[in-house]
Structure formats: C-alpha cells, structure tokens
Design a protein around this motif. Structure first.
Motif, short mmCIF file in Angstrom:
data_model
loop_
_atom_site.label_atom_id
_atom_site.label_comp_id
_atom_site.label_asym_id
_atom_site.label_seq_id
_atom_site.Cartn_x
_atom_site.Cartn_y
_atom_site.Cartn_z
N PRO A 46 7.63 -28.41 102.18
CA PRO A 46 8.31 -29.21 100.64
C PRO A 46 9.47 -27.85 100.64
CG PRO A 46 5.94 -28.76 100.53
CD PRO A 46 6.27 -28.30 102.03
N VAL A 47 10.38 -28.53 99.93
CA VAL A 47 11.74 -27.73 99.62
C VAL A 47 11.53 -26.43 98.76
CG1 VAL A 47 13.81 -27.79 98.19
CG2 VAL A 47 13.25 -29.79 99.59
N GLU A 48 10.69 -26.81 97.75
CA GLU A 48 10.18 -25.39 97.05
C GLU A 48 9.45 -24.15 97.89
OE1 GLU A 48 7.52 -23.92 93.04
OE2 GLU A 48 8.18 -26.00 93.27
N THR A 49 8.57 -24.68 98.70
CA THR A 49 8.08 -23.77 99.63
C THR A 49 9.13 -23.09 100.59
OG1 THR A 49 6.02 -24.87 99.58
CG2 THR A 49 6.24 -23.33 101.42
N ASP A 50 9.86 -23.79 101.22
CA ASP A 50 10.99 -23.38 101.98
C ASP A 50 11.86 -22.32 101.28
OD1 ASP A 50 12.39 -23.30 104.34
OD2 ASP A 50 14.00 -24.56 103.36
N ILE A 51 12.34 -22.56 99.80
CA ILE A 51 13.06 -21.56 99.04
C ILE A 51 12.34 -20.40 99.00
CG2 ILE A 51 14.31 -21.30 96.83
CD1 ILE A 51 14.80 -24.31 96.92
N ARG A 52 10.88 -20.54 98.39
CA ARG A 52 10.21 -19.20 98.16
C ARG A 52 10.25 -18.46 99.63
NH1 ARG A 52 6.58 -18.94 93.92
NH2 ARG A 52 5.21 -18.01 95.32
N THR A 53 9.87 -19.09 100.67
CA THR A 53 9.91 -18.45 101.93
C THR A 53 11.53 -17.64 102.29
OG1 THR A 53 8.34 -19.90 102.92
CG2 THR A 53 9.42 -18.62 104.40
N LYS A 54 12.37 -18.26 101.81
CA LYS A 54 13.62 -17.70 102.00
C LYS A 54 13.98 -16.35 101.23
CE LYS A 54 18.63 -18.91 101.59
NZ LYS A 54 19.62 -19.90 101.04
N ILE A 55 13.32 -16.70 100.03
CA ILE A 55 13.77 -15.61 98.99
C ILE A 55 12.52 -14.34 99.49
CG2 ILE A 55 12.75 -14.68 96.86
CD1 ILE A 55 13.22 -17.51 95.69
#
Length: 210
Positions: free
Chosen positions: A2-11
């Motif tokens: 999911p996009v939100e999970t991907d962004i959290r992983t990036k952070i």
C-alpha cells in the motif's frame, strides 16, 4: 505494498541513514522531511514525532535479532547444550556487529529503553520464550534437569545480560567477550545438567568454541 506503508518505509529508511550520520539528537523532523522530499506537516501525518520513528527502528533491530536466535533454536542437528551456547554466542555477535556497523544505533536503543520500556521488555520476553524452548528440549532429551523452565530462563537471561547490551562491553574485543561468555555458560550449564554425566553431544557443546 500500500502507498501509505511504502511511504512509512521510506521515512524509516531515511531516518536510519540520517541518525547513523548525525545521531538521534541532532536529527530533526525537518531534516527527515527534506530527505524524504515532503513537507514537515506531511511527515507528521505518518509519524506523530521522532520518538515514534525511533520506535520503528528499534522494532526492526529487535526483529533481526529474534530471527537470528530463532534459527539457532531450530537447529535440530545440535544438542540442547550446543544450542544454548550458540544462542548466546549469536546474540553477542549480532549485538557486536550492530555496534561496529552503526554505533549510533545504540543511542536509539537507550532512548527506547528510557521512553518506551514496554518495547524493550517485550523483546526480552520474546528472547526468553525462545530460550525456554531450548531448556525444555534439554529436559526432554535428558541433558538438563530443570524443574521450572520459565524461572530458569529468566535467571539465565539475567546472568548473561552483559553480552546483550554494548554499554556493558567495557571496550573488550569480540574475542575477549566470547571467552568470558564461554566461561559464564560453563558455570550456568553445571547448574542445569542432569545428575548423570552429560552425553557426548552435551560434552561437545561445552567444549565448542562456536
């Protein structure tokens, strides 16, 4: 993913790099936002604060440690004695490797221990559960004579905490720490061996240099 999970992983990945370079105290949410190409306000949508990001970094490190220890527990080719010694040797080596690869990671560990103690306690409980599996296997094989596995696991964990926390390494080399740990394990094993002489596999485990 999911996009939100991907962004959290990036952070989280960006935070790991920045903290490794500047340390936790000098890394700000504004720095993280810039590294991730987003505004600070947007960053706060995913994490309420820097401590929450540090918590995720700690969880990642805990998972790596538990995974390595679980592999030791599953070593059916080794006796319980051999697995017990390898268990703590692996824990020491994982901790020492992290210290060498990223000394500032333990700044996070200390902050989490102080600010989110329940997370540290949960990780210790998971490690104790794995340790209990080895002790139970030793009882079943006749290597050990342990009436209370849970209590003994907690006692052994307490006796070996020095080799889990780099703050207690006292600037000793890995070889020196491993030598100390072998002696500690030999003493502990004398207390849990069955009344009869250890089996050949157990003797081999006691003499193993791992």
């Amino acid at each position: 993913m999911p996009v939100e999970t991907d962004i959290r992983t990036k952070i989280i990945g960006a935070a790991q790099k920045l903290i490794a370079r500047y340390g936790y105290g000098k890394t700000t949410m504004a720095d993280l936002a810039q590294a991730c190409g987003m505004s600070p306000g947007n960053l706060y949508r995913y994490f309420p604060g820097k401590l929450d990001i540090a918590e995720q970094l700690a969880i990642r490190a805990f998972e790596e440690e538990v995974s390595a220890l679980r592999e030791v527990v599953r070593r059916s080719d080794l006796s319980a004695t051999e697995r017990l010694k390898l268990f703590f040797c692996t824990q020491l080596r994982v901790t020492h490797a992290k210290l060498n690869d990223d000394p500032k990671v333990f700044e996070i560990a200390e902050i989490i221990r102080r600010e989110r103690p329940e997370l540290t306690n949960q990780n210790l409980a998971r490690i104790r559960a794995l340790l209990s599996e080895i002790l139970s296997a030793g009882n079943a094989s006749g290597e050990f004579n342990i009436p209370d596995v849970v209590n003994t696991a907690e006692t052994i964990q307490c006796a070996t905490l020095k080799y889990h926390y780099p703050q207690l390494f006292t600037q000793l080399s890995l070889a020196e720490l491993e030598r100390e740990l072998r002696e500690v394990m030999n003493l502990l094993l004398q207390g849990i061996f069955c009344g009869k002489a250890p089996s050949n596999g157990a003797k081999q485990g006691r003499n193993s240099q791992n």
